[in-house]
Write a protein that holds these residues in place. Structure first.
Motif, short mmCIF file in Angstrom:
data_model
loop_
_atom_site.label_atom_id
_atom_site.label_comp_id
_atom_site.label_asym_id
_atom_site.label_seq_id
_atom_site.Cartn_x
_atom_site.Cartn_y
_atom_site.Cartn_z
N TYR A 1 0.82 -1.21 0.00
CA TYR A 1 0.00 0.00 0.00
C TYR A 1 0.86 1.26 0.00
N THR A 2 1.94 1.24 0.76
CA THR A 2 2.82 2.40 0.81
C THR A 2 3.50 2.63 -0.54
N ALA A 3 3.98 1.57 -1.17
CA ALA A 3 4.62 1.70 -2.48
C ALA A 3 3.64 2.21 -3.52
N ARG A 4 2.42 1.75 -3.49
CA ARG A 4 1.42 2.22 -4.44
C ARG A 4 1.13 3.70 -4.21
N ARG A 5 1.03 4.09 -2.97
CA ARG A 5 0.73 5.47 -2.65
C ARG A 5 1.85 6.41 -3.10
N LEU A 6 3.09 5.95 -2.98
CA LEU A 6 4.24 6.78 -3.35
C LEU A 6 4.50 6.79 -4.85
N LEU A 7 4.28 5.67 -5.53
CA LEU A 7 4.68 5.54 -6.93
C LEU A 7 3.57 5.82 -7.93
N SER B 1 -1.31 10.46 -9.20
CA SER B 1 -2.61 10.85 -8.66
C SER B 1 -3.01 12.20 -9.25
#
Length: 118
Positions: free
Chosen positions: A22-28, A31
């Motif tokens: 979830y953290t990697a998706r949020r950062l990479l 948006s």
């Protein structure tokens, strides 16, 4: 206690992997929310009217019939092949109960009108 430690360790690693994902998706992930992206989209058709509507699902009846006949074939075909050997009266009773349950499903489909050609 060692067994519990192993389970706790596997659970902790699993939680860490989910959090890392979830953290990697949020950062990479890019948006860029806009009004068009946040609008409801259904099968290429723009929504008209209320945002929620209850619809009648007609294919559910066909799926129900398919499950009845598929389960019937999957279980009766191997039983018929093994029938060449002596299975005994217990097997006959089990298959009679199984066919009764399948017939109960067919009676339910008949009562709901799923077997009409109209």
């Amino acid at each position: 206690m060692d067994g519990y430690l192993v389970v706790a360790g596997v659970l902790a690693v699993g939680v860490l992997l989910v959090v890392a994902g979830y953290t990697a998706r949020r950062l990479l992930a890019p948006s860029d929310p806009s009004r068009a992206k946040l609008a409801t989209y259904e099968s290429g058709v723009d929504p008209v009217g209320e945002h929620w509507a209850q619809t009648r699902v007609r294919y559910l009846g066909y799926a129900f019939l398919y499950v009845i006949f598929a389960v019937d074939v999957v279980y009766l075909f191997p039983w018929a092949l093994v029938l060449r050997t002596d299975l005994g009266p217990a097997s006959l009773v089990e298959v009679a109960i199984f066919i009764g349950v399948v017939l109960l499903g067919l009676v339910h489909a008949l009562r709901r009108g799923l077997l009409r050609w109209t």
